[in-house]
Design a protein around this motif. Sequence first.
Motif, PDB file in Angstrom:
ATOM      1  N   ASN A  14      -4.955  -3.457  -8.104  1.00  0.00           N
ATOM      2  CA  ASN A  14      -4.223  -3.149  -6.868  1.00  0.00           C
ATOM      3  C   ASN A  14      -3.779  -4.418  -6.151  1.00  0.00           C
ATOM      4  OD1 ASN A  14      -4.338  -0.355  -7.132  1.00  0.00           O
ATOM      5  ND2 ASN A  14      -6.290  -0.219  -6.069  1.00  0.00           N
ATOM      6  N   VAL A  18       0.475  -6.001  -5.724  1.00  0.00           N
ATOM      7  CA  VAL A  18       1.204  -6.547  -4.571  1.00  0.00           C
ATOM      8  C   VAL A  18       1.843  -7.877  -4.960  1.00  0.00           C
ATOM      9  CG1 VAL A  18       1.033  -7.362  -2.188  1.00  0.00           C
ATOM     10  CG2 VAL A  18      -0.304  -5.374  -2.921  1.00  0.00           C
ATOM     11  N   ASP A  21       4.929  -7.473  -6.993  1.00  0.00           N
ATOM     12  CA  ASP A  21       6.072  -6.922  -6.271  1.00  0.00           C
ATOM     13  C   ASP A  21       6.675  -8.035  -5.419  1.00  0.00           C
ATOM     14  OD1 ASP A  21       7.917  -5.633  -4.690  1.00  0.00           O
ATOM     15  OD2 ASP A  21       6.475  -4.246  -3.777  1.00  0.00           O
ATOM     16  N   SER A  24       7.520  -7.705  -1.762  1.00  0.00           N
ATOM     17  CA  SER A  24       6.459  -7.630  -0.747  1.00  0.00           C
ATOM     18  C   SER A  24       6.064  -9.012  -0.215  1.00  0.00           C
ATOM     19  CB  SER A  24       5.214  -6.932  -1.316  1.00  0.00           C
ATOM     20  OG  SER A  24       4.518  -7.794  -2.204  1.00  0.00           O
ATOM     21  N   LEU A 141      -2.255  -4.835   2.249  1.00  0.00           N
ATOM     22  CA  LEU A 141      -1.213  -4.216   1.420  1.00  0.00           C
ATOM     23  C   LEU A 141      -1.807  -3.622   0.146  1.00  0.00           C
ATOM     24  CD1 LEU A 141       1.691  -6.799   1.829  1.00  0.00           C
ATOM     25  CD2 LEU A 141       1.647  -4.439   2.660  1.00  0.00           C
ATOM     26  N   ALA A 142      -2.768  -4.314  -0.463  1.00  0.00           N
ATOM     27  CA  ALA A 142      -3.411  -3.796  -1.679  1.00  0.00           C
ATOM     28  C   ALA A 142      -4.187  -2.521  -1.375  1.00  0.00           C
ATOM     29  CB  ALA A 142      -4.328  -4.861  -2.278  1.00  0.00           C
ATOM     30  N   ARG A 145      -1.654   0.254  -0.755  1.00  0.00           N
ATOM     31  CA  ARG A 145      -1.065   0.683  -2.026  1.00  0.00           C
ATOM     32  C   ARG A 145      -2.030   1.607  -2.757  1.00  0.00           C
ATOM     33  NH1 ARG A 145       2.998  -1.578  -5.484  1.00  0.00           N
ATOM     34  NH2 ARG A 145       3.355  -3.109  -3.868  1.00  0.00           N
ATOM     35  N   VAL A 149      -1.395   5.600  -3.642  1.00  0.00           N
ATOM     36  CA  VAL A 149      -1.482   6.122  -5.019  1.00  0.00           C
ATOM     37  C   VAL A 149      -2.447   7.290  -5.054  1.00  0.00           C
ATOM     38  CG1 VAL A 149      -2.265   5.593  -7.357  1.00  0.00           C
ATOM     39  CG2 VAL A 149      -0.760   4.011  -6.141  1.00  0.00           C
TER      40      VAL A 149
END
Length: 158
Positions: A14, A18, A21, A24, A141-142, A145, A149
């Motif tokens: 996870n 980030v 991406d 991000s 953010l992780a 995310r 999910v």
Amino acid sequence: MIETRRVVGTSTDNVFAVLADGWSYAGWVVGNSHIRDVDAGWPAVGTRIHHSAGAWPAQIEDTTSVLAVKPGRYLELEAHLWVLGTARVRISIMPLHNGTGAEVIMEEEITGGPAKRLPEVVQGALFRSRNTESLARLGDLALGRATAVLSADETVVQ
């Protein structure tokens, strides 16, 4: 070398998602305000993020490129610091032994330009608190995310 560490309550995958991406990047790197483009294939070695730093209208356009990558575990970047020079940033992600999350280690070293002349203690004072906040944002953010999910999976099952 300035080293900053943070424990995050989610998996290494996870956290790396980030990092993988490129869009991000401005969401977790303190000082970056806008992503203009991300090279196809990011985070492959040699790919770049084209970003802006600072507040409009005094934004500075720059790039960050990938020097090395081990998916799920490691990302090494060369960050341009405009007129200050360049820095090598190493981000390592290690699973916690108890399986409850990951430790993220960020190491930053000024590699070129006028900032390289600053004593390490001054570099530490300038960058350590910034990197601490960057890792906090990366962790958030992780976690977000991972939660998104899980929520999507629950919605499908119902």
